[in-house]
Design an enzyme around this catalytic site. Structure first.
Site, PDB file in Angstrom:
ATOM      1  N   THR A 165       0.839  -1.195   0.000  1.00  0.00           N
ATOM      2  CA  THR A 165       0.000   0.000   0.000  1.00  0.00           C
ATOM      3  C   THR A 165       0.874   1.244   0.000  1.00  0.00           C
ATOM      4  OG1 THR A 165      -1.871  -1.029   1.090  1.00  0.00           O
ATOM      5  CG2 THR A 165      -1.603   1.306   1.476  1.00  0.00           C
ATOM      6  N   ARG A 193     -15.215  -5.294   0.266  1.00  0.00           N
ATOM      7  CA  ARG A 193     -14.395  -5.207   1.484  1.00  0.00           C
ATOM      8  C   ARG A 193     -13.620  -3.871   1.471  1.00  0.00           C
ATOM      9  NH1 ARG A 193      -8.671  -4.382   2.492  1.00  0.00           N
ATOM     10  NH2 ARG A 193      -8.194  -5.268   4.504  1.00  0.00           N
ATOM     11  N   VAL A 194     -13.702  -3.162   2.576  1.00  0.00           N
ATOM     12  CA  VAL A 194     -12.971  -1.900   2.705  1.00  0.00           C
ATOM     13  C   VAL A 194     -11.945  -2.068   3.811  1.00  0.00           C
ATOM     14  CG1 VAL A 194     -13.176   0.538   3.328  1.00  0.00           C
ATOM     15  CG2 VAL A 194     -14.929  -0.538   1.893  1.00  0.00           C
ATOM     16  N   GLY A 195     -10.704  -1.709   3.518  1.00  0.00           N
ATOM     17  CA  GLY A 195      -9.639  -1.830   4.512  1.00  0.00           C
ATOM     18  C   GLY A 195      -9.467  -0.550   5.299  1.00  0.00           C
ATOM     19  N   ASP A 196      -8.291  -0.402   5.891  1.00  0.00           N
ATOM     20  CA  ASP A 196      -8.006   0.775   6.714  1.00  0.00           C
ATOM     21  C   ASP A 196      -7.646   2.011   5.893  1.00  0.00           C
ATOM     22  OD1 ASP A 196      -5.682  -0.672   5.883  1.00  0.00           O
ATOM     23  OD2 ASP A 196      -4.479   0.465   7.319  1.00  0.00           O
ATOM     24  N   GLY A 217      -0.438  -3.046   5.641  1.00  0.00           N
ATOM     25  CA  GLY A 217      -0.563  -4.387   6.200  1.00  0.00           C
ATOM     26  C   GLY A 217      -2.022  -4.740   6.399  1.00  0.00           C
ATOM     27  N   GLY A 219      -5.421  -4.441   7.118  1.00  0.00           N
ATOM     28  CA  GLY A 219      -6.281  -3.309   7.442  1.00  0.00           C
ATOM     29  C   GLY A 219      -7.262  -3.589   8.558  1.00  0.00           C
TER      30      GLY A 219
HETATM   31  N1  ASP Z   1      -3.779  -1.991   4.446  1.00  0.00           N
HETATM   32  C1  ASP Z   1      -4.298  -2.463   3.196  1.00  0.00           C
HETATM   33  C2  ASP Z   1      -5.696  -2.984   3.400  1.00  0.00           C
HETATM   34  O1  ASP Z   1      -5.927  -3.656   4.389  1.00  0.00           O
HETATM   35  C3  ASP Z   1      -3.525  -3.553   2.551  1.00  0.00           C
HETATM   36  C4  ASP Z   1      -2.041  -3.415   2.423  1.00  0.00           C
HETATM   37  O2  ASP Z   1      -1.404  -2.624   3.111  1.00  0.00           O
HETATM   38  O3  ASP Z   1      -1.495  -4.135   1.624  1.00  0.00           O
HETATM   39  O4  ASP Z   1      -6.501  -2.780   2.541  1.00  0.00           O
END
Ligand code: ASP
Length: 312
Positions: A165, A193-196, A217, A219
């Protein structure tokens, strides 16, 4: 009065040339916001970055759904998009949400509608390489033709792919800080799906007076800990950058340790957090060793790679 330190803080996966060009612009007087957007756009165009923009890994249905957020530390204004499909620069759309709407976060169809209205450039974000990787993963996990997306996602996610990311925190010559985060999220995720990354407070937070934080990482862990806002709030309460980073990562490690046993998160996973304090000190902390980050100040000819602290 001594001039404020000019800094670009970024995840190590970002190419040096993008950071160096950003620093050149800062030296010439560009704002933190413009440089953060410039670097994020460069990464979104990079097909080698498989967790950001064009070439990002798709969801379980083979669709690239992009998340991005932008925060201005001078005003605490923020803009974000989640699950945006088919536009070249999610980070620019996120910044325009901040600038043009009385909202912070647009998702899915609404985000796409807004992108069209502002004339954002369209692009098919699924690269041939990402399509081939998705097809291969699907072939590995499908056991019966009629299986639903829930079954396939849970099976596909057992082995996690990629985590780069785009995280950038920029401090300009007048001391303003801006942070930008852009991602395609976790490969083979469930649709929607929504991450952080697009969640202000989880994957991104920025305040000139206290500092800034961005995450990479898993999320789900960063969301559950409120990682970015928490780190900045600890600095607001007088904690040093080092103490704040270690505290948040300890909480994340505990959560990840516990979650690895739980059904919905069976994989060993990790989170890294980049931090800048109000004086321009920087650092990065992670739940596992062996990670790095990049920093360049106006005095450095190129970005310096540093090791992330793993408090363990
Ligand atoms: N933090 C991101 C998410 O969870 C993924 C990533 O950092 O690769 O969407």
């Amino acid at each position: 009065m001594a001039s404020a330190p000019i800094i670009v803080l970024a995840n190590a996966e970002i190419r040096d040339e993008f950071i160096m060009e950003g620093m050149q612009r800062l030296r010439r007087g560009a704002s933190a916001g413009d440089v953060a957007e410039f670097i994020a756009c460069a990464v979104e165009d990079d097909p080698e970055e498989h967790t950001v923009g064009y070439g990002g890994w798709p969801n379980i249905l083979g669709e690239v759904e992009l998340d991005a957020s932008f925060m201005d530390g001078a005003t605490l204004r923020a803009g974000a998009v989640a699950g945006l499909k088919g536009f070249r620069h999610p980070i620019s759309v996120a910044r325009q949400v901040m600038l043009r709407l009385p909202h912070v976060l647009l998702a899915g169809e609404g985000a796409a509608r807004f992108a069209i209205e502002i004339g954002a450039e369209r692009r098919d974000m699924l690269s041939p390489e990402a399509r081939a990787a998705w097809q291969q993963r699907i072939a590995e996990v499908v056991q019966h033709e009629e299986e639903d997306a829930i079954t396939l996602t849970v099976r596909a996610l057992v082995e996690r792919r990629g985590s780069d990311t785009m995280n950038v925190i920029v401090r300009d010559g007048v001391g303003d800080i801006c942070s930008a985060v852009s991602t395609s999220g976790i490969a083979w995720k469930y649709p929607g799906r929504v991450g952080d990354s697009p969640l202000i407070g989880a994957g991104n937070y920025c305040a000139n007076r206290y500092g800034a934080a961005t995450c990479m990482g898993l999320g789900e862990a960063a969301i559950r800990v409120g990682a970015a806002a928490q780190a900045v709030m600890l600095m607001r309460l007088g904690w040093s950058l080092e103490a704040a980073g270690r505290e948040v990562v300890c909480q994340l490690s505990t959560l990840l340790g516990e979650s690895n046993a739980a059904d919905h998160m069976r994989r060993a996973d990790w989170v890294r957090i980049l931090l800048m304090d109000a004086a321009g000190n920087v650092g990065a902390f992670a739940t596992r060793p062996g990670l790095s980050y990049k920093v360049q100040t106006a005095d450095d000819p190129w970005p310096i790679t540093r090791e992330v602290v793993c408090p363990a």
